[in-house]
Design an enzyme around this catalytic site. Structure first.
Site, PDB file in Angstrom:
ATOM      1  N   HIS A   2       0.799  -1.219   0.000  1.00  0.00           N
ATOM      2  CA  HIS A   2       0.000   0.000   0.000  1.00  0.00           C
ATOM      3  C   HIS A   2       0.839   1.278   0.000  1.00  0.00           C
ATOM      4  O   HIS A   2       0.282   2.372  -0.087  1.00  0.00           O
ATOM      5  CB  HIS A   2      -0.934   0.012   1.214  1.00  0.00           C
ATOM      6  N   HIS A  20      -2.877  -5.549  -6.119  1.00  0.00           N
ATOM      7  CA  HIS A  20      -3.107  -6.754  -5.329  1.00  0.00           C
ATOM      8  C   HIS A  20      -4.587  -7.098  -5.288  1.00  0.00           C
ATOM      9  O   HIS A  20      -5.450  -6.265  -5.573  1.00  0.00           O
ATOM     10  CB  HIS A  20      -2.554  -6.586  -3.908  1.00  0.00           C
ATOM     11  N   CYS A  22     -14.611  -4.944   3.728  1.00  0.00           N
ATOM     12  CA  CYS A  22     -13.657  -5.028   2.641  1.00  0.00           C
ATOM     13  C   CYS A  22     -12.328  -5.501   3.208  1.00  0.00           C
ATOM     14  O   CYS A  22     -12.051  -5.342   4.394  1.00  0.00           O
ATOM     15  CB  CYS A  22     -13.499  -3.699   1.910  1.00  0.00           C
ATOM     16  N   HIS A  61      -8.631  -8.255   2.146  1.00  0.00           N
ATOM     17  CA  HIS A  61      -7.744  -8.943   1.218  1.00  0.00           C
ATOM     18  C   HIS A  61      -7.730 -10.439   1.506  1.00  0.00           C
ATOM     19  O   HIS A  61      -7.581 -10.842   2.660  1.00  0.00           O
ATOM     20  CB  HIS A  61      -6.314  -8.408   1.353  1.00  0.00           C
ATOM     21  N   GLU A 116     -15.156  -9.275  11.397  1.00  0.00           N
ATOM     22  CA  GLU A 116     -15.374  -7.862  11.696  1.00  0.00           C
ATOM     23  C   GLU A 116     -16.728  -7.599  12.331  1.00  0.00           C
ATOM     24  O   GLU A 116     -16.841  -6.769  13.237  1.00  0.00           O
ATOM     25  CB  GLU A 116     -15.246  -7.025  10.420  1.00  0.00           C
ATOM     26  N   TYR A 165      -8.940  -0.430  -9.524  1.00  0.00           N
ATOM     27  CA  TYR A 165      -8.839   1.000  -9.270  1.00  0.00           C
ATOM     28  C   TYR A 165      -7.510   1.361  -8.623  1.00  0.00           C
ATOM     29  O   TYR A 165      -6.781   0.497  -8.112  1.00  0.00           O
ATOM     30  CB  TYR A 165      -9.994   1.494  -8.399  1.00  0.00           C
ATOM     31  N   GLU A 192      -4.336   2.601  -2.622  1.00  0.00           N
ATOM     32  CA  GLU A 192      -5.097   1.385  -2.894  1.00  0.00           C
ATOM     33  C   GLU A 192      -5.019   1.069  -4.384  1.00  0.00           C
ATOM     34  O   GLU A 192      -5.739   1.639  -5.186  1.00  0.00           O
ATOM     35  CB  GLU A 192      -6.566   1.559  -2.469  1.00  0.00           C
ATOM     36  N   GLU A 236      -5.870  -1.838  -6.390  1.00  0.00           N
ATOM     37  CA  GLU A 236      -6.560  -3.098  -6.118  1.00  0.00           C
ATOM     38  C   GLU A 236      -7.316  -3.655  -7.322  1.00  0.00           C
ATOM     39  O   GLU A 236      -7.900  -2.907  -8.112  1.00  0.00           O
ATOM     40  CB  GLU A 236      -7.521  -2.923  -4.941  1.00  0.00           C
ATOM     41  N   TRP A 264     -12.316   4.532  -1.836  1.00  0.00           N
ATOM     42  CA  TRP A 264     -12.761   3.545  -2.821  1.00  0.00           C
ATOM     43  C   TRP A 264     -14.264   3.300  -2.807  1.00  0.00           C
ATOM     44  O   TRP A 264     -14.782   2.604  -3.666  1.00  0.00           O
ATOM     45  CB  TRP A 264     -12.037   2.219  -2.571  1.00  0.00           C
TER      46      TRP A 264
END
Length: 203
Positions: free
Chosen positions: A47, A54, A89, A91, A109, A125, A136, A138, A181
């Protein structure tokens, strides 16, 4: 209704974004412009500007009234702390299926397993975060579904939650900070959201 499995619930600290000073290094899956895996990188390094492309995922969950579940990211997040964003959101771990990762992180979460979780396409993006200077870059896998159980948010991950209509979201977006994002992933997921909620939902 059927629910998706929330795997690795006992390993939630390994996926944490919270800055608790004790978290191990987290590896991300690097991809090319087609989404094919080309390697791995440590999370923070991926990042740092200009960013390394990624794999990521974004989840949009709705209640029975067609309201979108938002979360405000905890203040201890390593970037985009304290801002509003979509339901979840994150990874995937290297080699982990995005669908599995989306279900896992939603449970970690928010303490719920999403119902009727379905793929909603992908979006690529490049969004810098002006506050942290992180980027970001991604290739993001999108998912939509339902939430049908009481939330049990992890305070290290989630500062606040809210269910909003399409109109309420626009009002909140105009007056409160959101992740860089958010609108990109929301717009990309809209066709699947409309299919899930129906045209009357206003999405």
């Amino acid at each position: 209704m059927p629910t998706t499995p929330a795997t690795a619930a006992n390993n939630s600290s390994n996926g944490s974004d919270a800055s608790n000073g004790t978290q191990p290094s987290i590896m991300l899956e690097l991809v090319d412009e087609t989404g094919s895996t080309i390697g791995t990188a440590e999370k923070l390094a991926a990042h740092q500007a200009p960013g390394q492309l990624h794999r990521a995922f974004s989840v949009f969950l709705f209640d029975e009234e067609g309201r979108l579940l938002l979360q405000r990211r905890a203040l201890g997040k390593y970037h985009s702390a304290g801002v509003w964003s979509n339901t979840c959101c994150g990874h995937p771990y290297p080699g982990e299926a995005p669908f599995t990762a989306a279900a896992r992180r939603t449970f970690e979460e928010l303490g719920v397993s999403p119902s009727l979780l379905a793929e909603a396409g992908t979006v690529r993006y490049n969004h810098p975060d002006p506050e942290s200077g992180l980027v970001e870059q991604e290739y993001n896998h999108l998912f939509v579904g339902m939430v049908q159980a009481p939330l049990r948010p992890d305070p290290l991950e989630v500062g606040e939650t809210a269910f909003v209509t399409a109109r309420e979201l626009m009002e909140r977006h105009a007056s409160a900070p959101f992740s860089a994002w958010f609108m990109t992933v929301l717009d990309a997921a809209r066709p699947a959201i409309k299919e899930l909620t129906g045209e009357t939902g206003g999405w």
